[in-house]
Scaffold this motif. Structure first.
Motif, PDB file in Angstrom:
ATOM      1  N   ARG A 136       5.745 -28.632  27.829  1.00  0.00           N
ATOM      2  CA  ARG A 136       5.724 -27.672  26.875  1.00  0.00           C
ATOM      3  C   ARG A 136       6.921 -27.733  25.726  1.00  0.00           C
ATOM      4  NH1 ARG A 136       7.963 -21.475  27.563  1.00  0.00           N
ATOM      5  NH2 ARG A 136       8.968 -22.403  30.140  1.00  0.00           N
ATOM      6  N   ARG A 137       6.848 -27.013  25.076  1.00  0.00           N
ATOM      7  CA  ARG A 137       7.389 -27.203  23.487  1.00  0.00           C
ATOM      8  C   ARG A 137       8.585 -26.137  24.149  1.00  0.00           C
ATOM      9  NH1 ARG A 137       5.742 -30.001  18.919  1.00  0.00           N
ATOM     10  NH2 ARG A 137       3.609 -29.903  18.757  1.00  0.00           N
ATOM     11  N   ILE A 138      10.074 -27.739  23.705  1.00  0.00           N
ATOM     12  CA  ILE A 138      10.925 -26.325  23.740  1.00  0.00           C
ATOM     13  C   ILE A 138      12.097 -26.330  22.669  1.00  0.00           C
ATOM     14  CG2 ILE A 138      12.350 -28.436  24.368  1.00  0.00           C
ATOM     15  CD1 ILE A 138      14.151 -27.113  26.194  1.00  0.00           C
ATOM     16  N   LEU A 139      11.865 -26.694  21.597  1.00  0.00           N
ATOM     17  CA  LEU A 139      12.452 -26.724  20.352  1.00  0.00           C
ATOM     18  C   LEU A 139      11.749 -25.498  19.040  1.00  0.00           C
ATOM     19  CD1 LEU A 139      14.114 -29.868  20.069  1.00  0.00           C
ATOM     20  CD2 LEU A 139      15.172 -27.246  20.814  1.00  0.00           C
ATOM     21  N   LEU A 140      10.370 -26.008  19.344  1.00  0.00           N
ATOM     22  CA  LEU A 140       9.028 -25.847  18.106  1.00  0.00           C
ATOM     23  C   LEU A 140       8.352 -24.391  18.604  1.00  0.00           C
ATOM     24  CD1 LEU A 140       8.468 -29.570  16.594  1.00  0.00           C
ATOM     25  CD2 LEU A 140       9.649 -27.462  15.773  1.00  0.00           C
ATOM     26  N   VAL A 141       7.442 -23.880  17.583  1.00  0.00           N
ATOM     27  CA  VAL A 141       6.686 -23.244  18.393  1.00  0.00           C
ATOM     28  C   VAL A 141       5.705 -23.993  19.178  1.00  0.00           C
ATOM     29  CG1 VAL A 141       7.572 -21.260  17.460  1.00  0.00           C
ATOM     30  CG2 VAL A 141       6.290 -22.411  16.179  1.00  0.00           C
ATOM     31  N   THR A 142       5.028 -22.941  20.188  1.00  0.00           N
ATOM     32  CA  THR A 142       4.202 -24.019  20.977  1.00  0.00           C
ATOM     33  C   THR A 142       2.233 -23.813  19.636  1.00  0.00           C
ATOM     34  OG1 THR A 142       2.674 -21.531  20.709  1.00  0.00           O
ATOM     35  CG2 THR A 142       4.337 -22.367  22.738  1.00  0.00           C
ATOM     36  N   ASP A 143       2.148 -23.310  19.226  1.00  0.00           N
ATOM     37  CA  ASP A 143       1.204 -23.791  18.325  1.00  0.00           C
ATOM     38  C   ASP A 143       2.079 -24.710  16.569  1.00  0.00           C
ATOM     39  OD1 ASP A 143       2.582 -21.864  16.490  1.00  0.00           O
ATOM     40  OD2 ASP A 143       0.989 -21.039  15.508  1.00  0.00           O
ATOM     41  N   TRP A 144       2.815 -25.835  17.046  1.00  0.00           N
ATOM     42  CA  TRP A 144       3.612 -26.241  16.302  1.00  0.00           C
ATOM     43  C   TRP A 144       2.219 -27.597  16.120  1.00  0.00           C
ATOM     44  CZ3 TRP A 144       6.709 -25.178  12.194  1.00  0.00           C
ATOM     45  CH2 TRP A 144       6.256 -26.757  10.371  1.00  0.00           C
ATOM     46  N   GLU A 145       2.200 -28.280  14.927  1.00  0.00           N
ATOM     47  CA  GLU A 145       1.399 -29.213  14.810  1.00  0.00           C
ATOM     48  C   GLU A 145       2.646 -30.628  15.106  1.00  0.00           C
ATOM     49  OE1 GLU A 145      -1.785 -29.471  11.706  1.00  0.00           O
ATOM     50  OE2 GLU A 145      -2.166 -27.139  12.651  1.00  0.00           O
ATOM     51  N   GLY A 146       2.576 -31.751  15.170  1.00  0.00           N
ATOM     52  CA  GLY A 146       2.671 -32.939  15.216  1.00  0.00           C
ATOM     53  C   GLY A 146       4.015 -32.995  16.403  1.00  0.00           C
ATOM     54  N   HIS A 147       4.441 -33.656  16.122  1.00  0.00           N
ATOM     55  CA  HIS A 147       6.036 -34.481  16.883  1.00  0.00           C
ATOM     56  C   HIS A 147       6.828 -34.479  15.493  1.00  0.00           C
ATOM     57  CE1 HIS A 147       4.162 -33.668  20.707  1.00  0.00           C
ATOM     58  NE2 HIS A 147       3.054 -34.199  19.796  1.00  0.00           N
ATOM     59  N   PRO A 148       7.540 -33.780  14.747  1.00  0.00           N
ATOM     60  CA  PRO A 148       8.195 -33.661  13.754  1.00  0.00           C
ATOM     61  C   PRO A 148       9.435 -35.704  14.226  1.00  0.00           C
ATOM     62  CG  PRO A 148       9.074 -31.914  14.923  1.00  0.00           C
ATOM     63  CD  PRO A 148       8.130 -32.803  15.560  1.00  0.00           C
ATOM     64  N   LEU A 149      10.061 -36.005  14.815  1.00  0.00           N
ATOM     65  CA  LEU A 149      10.820 -37.141  15.157  1.00  0.00           C
ATOM     66  C   LEU A 149      10.252 -38.388  15.109  1.00  0.00           C
ATOM     67  CD1 LEU A 149      13.500 -36.515  17.105  1.00  0.00           C
ATOM     68  CD2 LEU A 149      13.453 -35.691  14.287  1.00  0.00           C
ATOM     69  N   ARG A 150       8.672 -38.404  15.103  1.00  0.00           N
ATOM     70  CA  ARG A 150       8.025 -39.316  14.988  1.00  0.00           C
ATOM     71  C   ARG A 150       8.153 -40.532  13.598  1.00  0.00           C
ATOM     72  NH1 ARG A 150       2.698 -40.299  18.891  1.00  0.00           N
ATOM     73  NH2 ARG A 150       2.737 -41.889  17.764  1.00  0.00           N
ATOM     74  N   LYS A 151       7.808 -41.421  13.294  1.00  0.00           N
ATOM     75  CA  LYS A 151       8.266 -41.713  11.973  1.00  0.00           C
ATOM     76  C   LYS A 151       7.052 -42.072  11.180  1.00  0.00           C
ATOM     77  CE  LYS A 151      11.865 -45.020  13.101  1.00  0.00           C
ATOM     78  NZ  LYS A 151      12.644 -46.510  12.694  1.00  0.00           N
ATOM     79  N   ASP A 152       5.783 -41.335  11.545  1.00  0.00           N
ATOM     80  CA  ASP A 152       4.756 -40.728  10.649  1.00  0.00           C
ATOM     81  C   ASP A 152       4.290 -39.700  10.874  1.00  0.00           C
ATOM     82  OD1 ASP A 152       3.900 -40.637  13.579  1.00  0.00           O
ATOM     83  OD2 ASP A 152       1.806 -41.986  13.578  1.00  0.00           O
ATOM     84  N   TYR A 153       5.622 -38.900  10.922  1.00  0.00           N
ATOM     85  CA  TYR A 153       4.732 -37.817  11.257  1.00  0.00           C
ATOM     86  C   TYR A 153       4.724 -37.029  10.228  1.00  0.00           C
ATOM     87  CZ  TYR A 153       5.548 -32.287  11.708  1.00  0.00           C
ATOM     88  OH  TYR A 153       5.987 -31.244  11.261  1.00  0.00           O
ATOM     89  N   LYS A 154       3.595 -36.556   9.723  1.00  0.00           N
ATOM     90  CA  LYS A 154       3.782 -35.232   8.336  1.00  0.00           C
ATOM     91  C   LYS A 154       3.933 -34.215   8.560  1.00  0.00           C
ATOM     92  CE  LYS A 154       1.610 -39.074   6.525  1.00  0.00           C
ATOM     93  NZ  LYS A 154       1.811 -40.289   6.245  1.00  0.00           N
ATOM     94  N   LEU A 155       4.784 -33.728   7.112  1.00  0.00           N
ATOM     95  CA  LEU A 155       5.031 -32.411   7.201  1.00  0.00           C
ATOM     96  C   LEU A 155       3.703 -31.576   7.031  1.00  0.00           C
ATOM     97  CD1 LEU A 155       7.178 -30.430   8.038  1.00  0.00           C
ATOM     98  CD2 LEU A 155       7.926 -30.912   5.880  1.00  0.00           C
ATOM     99  N   GLN A 156       3.849 -29.975   7.974  1.00  0.00           N
ATOM    100  CA  GLN A 156       2.937 -28.825   7.338  1.00  0.00           C
ATOM    101  C   GLN A 156       2.907 -28.536   6.480  1.00  0.00           C
ATOM    102  OE1 GLN A 156       2.526 -27.518  12.734  1.00  0.00           O
ATOM    103  NE2 GLN A 156       2.044 -25.824  10.568  1.00  0.00           N
ATOM    104  N   GLU A 157       2.334 -27.994   5.995  1.00  0.00           N
ATOM    105  CA  GLU A 157       2.669 -27.316   4.732  1.00  0.00           C
ATOM    106  C   GLU A 157       2.640 -26.036   4.336  1.00  0.00           C
ATOM    107  OE1 GLU A 157      -0.326 -28.452   1.053  1.00  0.00           O
ATOM    108  OE2 GLU A 157      -0.683 -29.966   1.545  1.00  0.00           O
ATOM    109  N   THR A 158       2.494 -25.393   5.479  1.00  0.00           N
ATOM    110  CA  THR A 158       1.977 -24.164   5.926  1.00  0.00           C
ATOM    111  C   THR A 158       2.446 -23.944   6.974  1.00  0.00           C
ATOM    112  OG1 THR A 158       0.287 -23.176   5.123  1.00  0.00           O
ATOM    113  CG2 THR A 158       1.472 -23.538   3.575  1.00  0.00           C
TER     114      THR A 158
END
Length: 166
Positions: A136-158
């Motif tokens: 399970r996630r260890i750094l981000l909250v459980t309902d965060w969308e995506g995986h931020p270190l992937r090169k195609d990651y799209k940051l959530q606006e909110t």
């Protein structure tokens, strides 16, 4: 025991097809192994009295981007009694964000520290470690969308009404 001795030992035990590549150009040589055999190779490196890699220092994941279509997972091992460092690497097919996550067998049953390293790679890179006892996630909250270190990651606006993108 040196790098070549370890490579020979693994080749004898698991066959030529288990070793995909070796890179001796850097400061520390790297052995690339088939992802399907990663866990049994790690088990051998840990349990073999000639190597006894009792310490997993780090697991690192690299996204080579959508163009190359691969991800890498790198394991930095150390044998305290023999004072030997060893780097093991495997490559995975990089799936698109909407596809199932790339999978790799866990090594958390071999080294307990892999538990947190694998959770971090899962959380930030989107690599699923099959057989992991608590993935399970260890750094981000459980309902965060995506995986931020992937090169195609799209940051959530909110996130829950809070603006997170600039």
């Amino acid at each position: 025991m040196n790098f070549q001795d370890i490579k020979n030992l693994l080749t004898l035990k698991f066959g030529e097809n288990s070793i995909l590549k070796e890179d001796t150009s850097g400061l520390q040589p790297i052995l690339t192994v088939a992802s399907a055999q990663l866990a049994i190779i790690c088990q051998e490196l840990h349990e073999n009295p000639q190597t006894y890699f009792d310490y997993l220092a780090c697991i690192t994941a690299i996204d080579n981007g959508p163009e190359k279509g691969t991800m890498e997972v790198i394991y930095n091992l150390y044998s305290i009694p023999f004072n030997i460092s060893f780097t093991l690497r495997t490559e995975l097919i990089r799936n698109k964000p909407e596809e199932p996550l790339p999978q790799l067998p866990t090594v958390s049953h071999i080294w307990r520290t892999a538990d947190w390293h694998e959770r971090e790679a899962y959380d930030l890179m989107g690599i699923h470690f099959t057989g992991h006892p608590d993935l399970r996630r260890i750094l981000l909250v459980t309902d965060w969308e995506g995986h931020p270190l992937r090169k195609d990651y799209k940051l959530q606006e909110t996130y829950h009404g809070i603006k997170v993108a600039y």
